[in-house]
Write a protein that holds these residues in place. Structure first.
Motif, PDB file in Angstrom:
ATOM      1  N   THR A 234       0.615  -1.247  -0.016  1.00  0.00           N
ATOM      2  CA  THR A 234      -0.115   0.079  -0.075  1.00  0.00           C
ATOM      3  C   THR A 234       0.939   1.272  -0.065  1.00  0.00           C
ATOM      4  O   THR A 234       0.399   2.312   0.109  1.00  0.00           O
ATOM      5  CB  THR A 234      -0.941  -0.118   1.304  1.00  0.00           C
ATOM      6  N   ASP A 235       2.185   1.128   0.041  1.00  0.00           N
ATOM      7  CA  ASP A 235       3.111   2.359  -0.252  1.00  0.00           C
ATOM      8  C   ASP A 235       3.077   2.782  -1.593  1.00  0.00           C
ATOM      9  O   ASP A 235       2.994   1.859  -2.588  1.00  0.00           O
ATOM     10  CB  ASP A 235       4.397   1.821  -0.005  1.00  0.00           C
ATOM     11  N   CYS A 236       2.965   3.883  -1.957  1.00  0.00           N
ATOM     12  CA  CYS A 236       2.686   4.578  -3.465  1.00  0.00           C
ATOM     13  C   CYS A 236       3.499   5.946  -3.355  1.00  0.00           C
ATOM     14  O   CYS A 236       3.734   6.535  -2.469  1.00  0.00           O
ATOM     15  CB  CYS A 236       1.196   4.622  -3.799  1.00  0.00           C
ATOM     16  N   TYR A 237       3.770   5.999  -4.602  1.00  0.00           N
ATOM     17  CA  TYR A 237       4.603   7.435  -5.001  1.00  0.00           C
ATOM     18  C   TYR A 237       3.603   7.685  -6.352  1.00  0.00           C
ATOM     19  O   TYR A 237       3.487   6.941  -6.997  1.00  0.00           O
ATOM     20  CB  TYR A 237       5.964   6.835  -5.723  1.00  0.00           C
ATOM     21  N   ILE A 238       3.519   9.165  -6.186  1.00  0.00           N
ATOM     22  CA  ILE A 238       2.391   9.835  -7.152  1.00  0.00           C
ATOM     23  C   ILE A 238       3.310  10.940  -7.890  1.00  0.00           C
ATOM     24  O   ILE A 238       3.782  11.632  -7.468  1.00  0.00           O
ATOM     25  CB  ILE A 238       1.455  10.084  -6.559  1.00  0.00           C
ATOM     26  N   MET A 239       2.913  10.844  -9.212  1.00  0.00           N
ATOM     27  CA  MET A 239       3.809  11.852  -9.983  1.00  0.00           C
ATOM     28  C   MET A 239       2.959  12.319 -11.148  1.00  0.00           C
ATOM     29  O   MET A 239       1.939  11.375 -11.927  1.00  0.00           O
ATOM     30  CB  MET A 239       5.250  11.236 -10.386  1.00  0.00           C
ATOM     31  N   GLY A 240       3.106  13.503 -11.794  1.00  0.00           N
ATOM     32  CA  GLY A 240       2.336  13.907 -13.098  1.00  0.00           C
ATOM     33  C   GLY A 240       2.887  15.155 -13.414  1.00  0.00           C
ATOM     34  O   GLY A 240       3.361  15.964 -12.734  1.00  0.00           O
ATOM     35  N   TYR A 241       2.346  15.679 -14.661  1.00  0.00           N
ATOM     36  CA  TYR A 241       3.074  16.859 -15.284  1.00  0.00           C
ATOM     37  C   TYR A 241       1.641  17.707 -15.983  1.00  0.00           C
ATOM     38  O   TYR A 241       1.103  16.776 -16.675  1.00  0.00           O
ATOM     39  CB  TYR A 241       4.043  16.589 -16.423  1.00  0.00           C
ATOM     40  N   SER A 242       1.653  18.705 -15.783  1.00  0.00           N
ATOM     41  CA  SER A 242       0.664  19.732 -16.521  1.00  0.00           C
ATOM     42  C   SER A 242      -0.608  19.394 -15.925  1.00  0.00           C
ATOM     43  O   SER A 242      -0.933  19.312 -14.623  1.00  0.00           O
ATOM     44  CB  SER A 242       0.391  19.706 -17.806  1.00  0.00           C
ATOM     45  N   ALA A 268       5.595  12.603  -3.602  1.00  0.00           N
ATOM     46  CA  ALA A 268       5.068  13.212  -4.690  1.00  0.00           C
ATOM     47  C   ALA A 268       5.622  14.202  -5.592  1.00  0.00           C
ATOM     48  O   ALA A 268       6.548  14.886  -4.920  1.00  0.00           O
ATOM     49  CB  ALA A 268       3.662  13.986  -4.162  1.00  0.00           C
ATOM     50  N   SER A 269       5.612  13.952  -6.938  1.00  0.00           N
ATOM     51  CA  SER A 269       6.234  14.856  -7.703  1.00  0.00           C
ATOM     52  C   SER A 269       5.415  15.598  -8.802  1.00  0.00           C
ATOM     53  O   SER A 269       4.439  14.808  -9.437  1.00  0.00           O
ATOM     54  CB  SER A 269       7.296  14.112  -8.434  1.00  0.00           C
ATOM     55  N   CYS A 270       5.127  16.932  -8.576  1.00  0.00           N
ATOM     56  CA  CYS A 270       4.139  17.641  -9.475  1.00  0.00           C
ATOM     57  C   CYS A 270       4.769  18.565 -10.350  1.00  0.00           C
ATOM     58  O   CYS A 270       5.465  19.426  -9.783  1.00  0.00           O
ATOM     59  CB  CYS A 270       2.921  18.193  -8.474  1.00  0.00           C
ATOM     60  N   MET A 423      12.882  25.303 -13.330  1.00  0.00           N
ATOM     61  CA  MET A 423      13.651  24.580 -14.342  1.00  0.00           C
ATOM     62  C   MET A 423      13.947  25.589 -15.540  1.00  0.00           C
ATOM     63  O   MET A 423      12.952  26.143 -16.228  1.00  0.00           O
ATOM     64  CB  MET A 423      12.972  23.457 -15.098  1.00  0.00           C
ATOM     65  N   GLU A 424      15.339  26.121 -15.243  1.00  0.00           N
ATOM     66  CA  GLU A 424      15.686  27.300 -15.969  1.00  0.00           C
ATOM     67  C   GLU A 424      15.307  27.426 -17.458  1.00  0.00           C
ATOM     68  O   GLU A 424      16.008  26.360 -18.206  1.00  0.00           O
ATOM     69  CB  GLU A 424      16.898  27.592 -15.632  1.00  0.00           C
ATOM     70  N   GLY A 425      14.838  28.371 -18.292  1.00  0.00           N
ATOM     71  CA  GLY A 425      14.768  28.367 -19.668  1.00  0.00           C
ATOM     72  C   GLY A 425      13.885  27.454 -20.390  1.00  0.00           C
ATOM     73  O   GLY A 425      13.775  27.580 -21.451  1.00  0.00           O
ATOM     74  N   VAL A 433       9.737  16.057 -20.125  1.00  0.00           N
ATOM     75  CA  VAL A 433      10.595  14.962 -19.965  1.00  0.00           C
ATOM     76  C   VAL A 433      11.482  14.978 -18.811  1.00  0.00           C
ATOM     77  O   VAL A 433      11.701  14.218 -17.877  1.00  0.00           O
ATOM     78  CB  VAL A 433      11.216  14.474 -21.397  1.00  0.00           C
ATOM     79  N   PRO A 434      12.070  16.198 -18.693  1.00  0.00           N
ATOM     80  CA  PRO A 434      13.118  16.476 -17.577  1.00  0.00           C
ATOM     81  C   PRO A 434      12.529  16.327 -16.100  1.00  0.00           C
ATOM     82  O   PRO A 434      13.138  15.908 -15.230  1.00  0.00           O
ATOM     83  CB  PRO A 434      13.773  17.601 -17.655  1.00  0.00           C
ATOM     84  N   ALA A 435      11.224  16.716 -16.212  1.00  0.00           N
ATOM     85  CA  ALA A 435      10.361  16.691 -14.941  1.00  0.00           C
ATOM     86  C   ALA A 435      10.312  15.248 -14.541  1.00  0.00           C
ATOM     87  O   ALA A 435      10.193  14.958 -13.301  1.00  0.00           O
ATOM     88  CB  ALA A 435       9.077  17.482 -15.170  1.00  0.00           C
ATOM     89  N   GLY A 436       9.683  14.317 -15.360  1.00  0.00           N
ATOM     90  CA  GLY A 436       9.696  13.001 -15.099  1.00  0.00           C
ATOM     91  C   GLY A 436      10.820  12.452 -14.686  1.00  0.00           C
ATOM     92  O   GLY A 436      10.994  11.498 -13.512  1.00  0.00           O
ATOM     93  N   PHE A 437      11.999  12.700 -15.171  1.00  0.00           N
ATOM     94  CA  PHE A 437      13.470  12.072 -14.868  1.00  0.00           C
ATOM     95  C   PHE A 437      13.680  12.738 -13.223  1.00  0.00           C
ATOM     96  O   PHE A 437      14.250  11.770 -12.478  1.00  0.00           O
ATOM     97  CB  PHE A 437      14.298  12.277 -15.588  1.00  0.00           C
ATOM     98  N   ALA A 438      13.485  13.903 -13.221  1.00  0.00           N
ATOM     99  CA  ALA A 438      13.618  14.511 -11.602  1.00  0.00           C
ATOM    100  C   ALA A 438      12.654  13.787 -10.886  1.00  0.00           C
ATOM    101  O   ALA A 438      13.138  13.661  -9.669  1.00  0.00           O
ATOM    102  CB  ALA A 438      13.406  16.149 -11.829  1.00  0.00           C
ATOM    103  N   GLY A 439      11.427  13.628 -11.181  1.00  0.00           N
ATOM    104  CA  GLY A 439      10.629  12.817 -10.030  1.00  0.00           C
ATOM    105  C   GLY A 439      11.125  11.759  -9.615  1.00  0.00           C
ATOM    106  O   GLY A 439      10.954  11.148  -8.538  1.00  0.00           O
TER     107      GLY A 439
END
Length: 447
Positions: A234-242, A268-270, A423-425, A433-439
């Protein structure tokens, strides 16, 4: 005869659409091995040919197979979409790393292959039962694994939903994270996949949270019925973009405050979410040009379709755009096509009355209320949170992530637990994509 019947039974299992006596030539071949039998028993041969279908129907009749999902509360069906060995995964990651060097960080973590399943499950929308769908990506190696739930960004095409296009580059990269020891889920959202006959309730908080929650619940039944060699915790990690960043933040609030006993969110990574829709709306209306009106029409179409907005579209949008919007979000038009049917001019898109009275006029009080109701407020969270946003994003303004961070800290969340990383520039598309890898890297810190 016993051997013959058994042979035809086996053949029948592989060719069930043909008449039984045409499905295989084993019977005449067996008879032909003994010419005396063939010559002296022609009548018997003919009789057996006539009787054989009846004999086989009597012999092969079985009770209908039991539905393995019949007793489930959530999981309805499961079908294998992709099967990837560990070597397959490593080959793809090495190739992707030539374009996105951050992909190389996943390679040392790969412990198994991945099986990708499309599933359907029970959920609810506005009081009605709905069958929704999504992908479950499971490691092939036996073991105990946490969940990683990925909420995808804005999509207008039925053909680009996760279950419709599981081999797209974006979804492939998310699916392959399962090889590093997660059970990855990717909900379709309502309006896509199994529920594509309904309009997508875009940025509708209650239904988004309910849809993802019910898919999380279906995972417990998945490892009992389908992937029996693995145990899902039941441990979970959650992520998404936009849109997915907004959905992830809304989901996190619900998991912590409304369903605290069901799942333990580890991190969580948002990325680049329009967390405060009222603030987003004000910022857009202050612009002269907005390059992606597809987002603006999408919100209005969903809220109008499901009576979340009390106002007709003609109260907000000029013609011909008010009349066009309902036909553009049918799952058959991509973002570029929809943008081409709208206008980037704010004064051209919206009525003068709405532009002047959106914030104050009582006529638009219901619109303001709907936007507030579907925004995400700050709260005192115990979960490590990473907020990411490209500084050159003109689609979803970086100030929305900055404000979300400040509201979280202001509500009691520790600055040692909540992080905002510009995320500069990078614009909205470039940062995805960089946000996904950072998460992914952020999650490794808390495993």
């Amino acid at each position: 005869l016993h051997m013959t019947l058994e042979s035809v039974r086996n053949c029948n299992a592989t060719c069930p659409s043909l008449p039984l006596y045409t499905q295989c030539d084993i019977f005449p071949l067996i008879l032909q091995r003994n010419p005396k039998v063939m010559k002296s028993n022609v009548k018997i041969h003919k009789l057996m040919i006539l009787l054989l279908p009846l004999l086989i129907m009597q012999s092969c009749r079985k009770d209908p197979p039991e539905d393995p999902f019949a007793d489930n509360m959530y999981l309805v069906s499961s079908e294998v979409e992709l099967m990837r060995t560990k070597e397959n995964v490593l080959s793809v990651l090495n190739l992707v790393a030539t374009q996105y060097p951050d992909a190389a960080d996943i390679i040392p973590d790969v412990v198994s292959g991945v099986n990708v399943y499309s599933v359907t499950y029970n959920t609810e929308f506005q009081g009605e039962d709905v069958i929704a769908s999504g992908l479950i990506c499971a490691p092939t190696a036996p073991g105990s694994y946490p969940i990683l739930s990925f909420q995808n960004g804005t999509n207008t095409l039925h053909s680009a939903a996760p279950t419709a296009d599981p081999q797209s580059l974006l979804f492939t990269m998310i699916e392959y994270i399962a090889s590093s020891g997660y059970v990855v889920i990717i909900p379709d959202y309502l309006g896509f996949g199994a529920s594509k006959n309904m309009a997508h309730p875009y940025l509708h908080k209650e239904s988004t949270v309910r849809t993802v929650m019910d898919m999380l619940r279906s995972v417990a039944e998945f490892d009992e019925d389908v992937a029996k060699d693995i145990t899902i915790t039941t441990d979970c990690y959650i992520m998404g973009y936009s849109q997915g960043g907004w959905a992830t933040m809304a989901l996190l609030y619900a998991l912590e405050n409304d369903y605290p006993s069901e799942f333990t969110v580890k991190a969580a990574s948002c990325g680049a979410g329009p967390y405060d829709l009222a603030h987003f709306n004000v910022n857009v209306l202050d612009l002269t040009e907005y390059s992606n009106p597809v987002f603006l029409g999408y919100i209005a179409n969903a809220y109008s379709t499901y009576d979340i907005y009390p106002n007709p579209l003609t109260d907000l949008f000029n013609e011909p755009y008010a009349g066009r919007i309902p036909g553009l979000y049918d799952g058959l038009h991509n973002s570029e096509e929809i943008n081409g049917q709208l206008t980037t001019s704010i004064a051209g898109l919206f009525t003068a009355e709405y532009l002047s009275g959106a914030d104050t006029d009582q006529k638009y009080a219901g619109v303001r209320s709907a936007l507030w109701d579907n925004s995400i407020t700050g709260w005192d969270s115990e979960v490590p949170i990473l907020l990411l946003h490209g500084t050159a994003d003109t689609d979803v303004m970086p100030v929305l992530s900055e404000s979300m961070y400040n509201r979280m800290i202001g509500s009691g969340t520790s600055a040692l637990n909540c992080f905002y990383v510009p995320m500069e520039g990078l614009d909205h598309s470039q940062a995805a994509v960089p946000a996904g890898f950072a998460g992914y890297q952020f999650f490794k810190t808390y495993r």
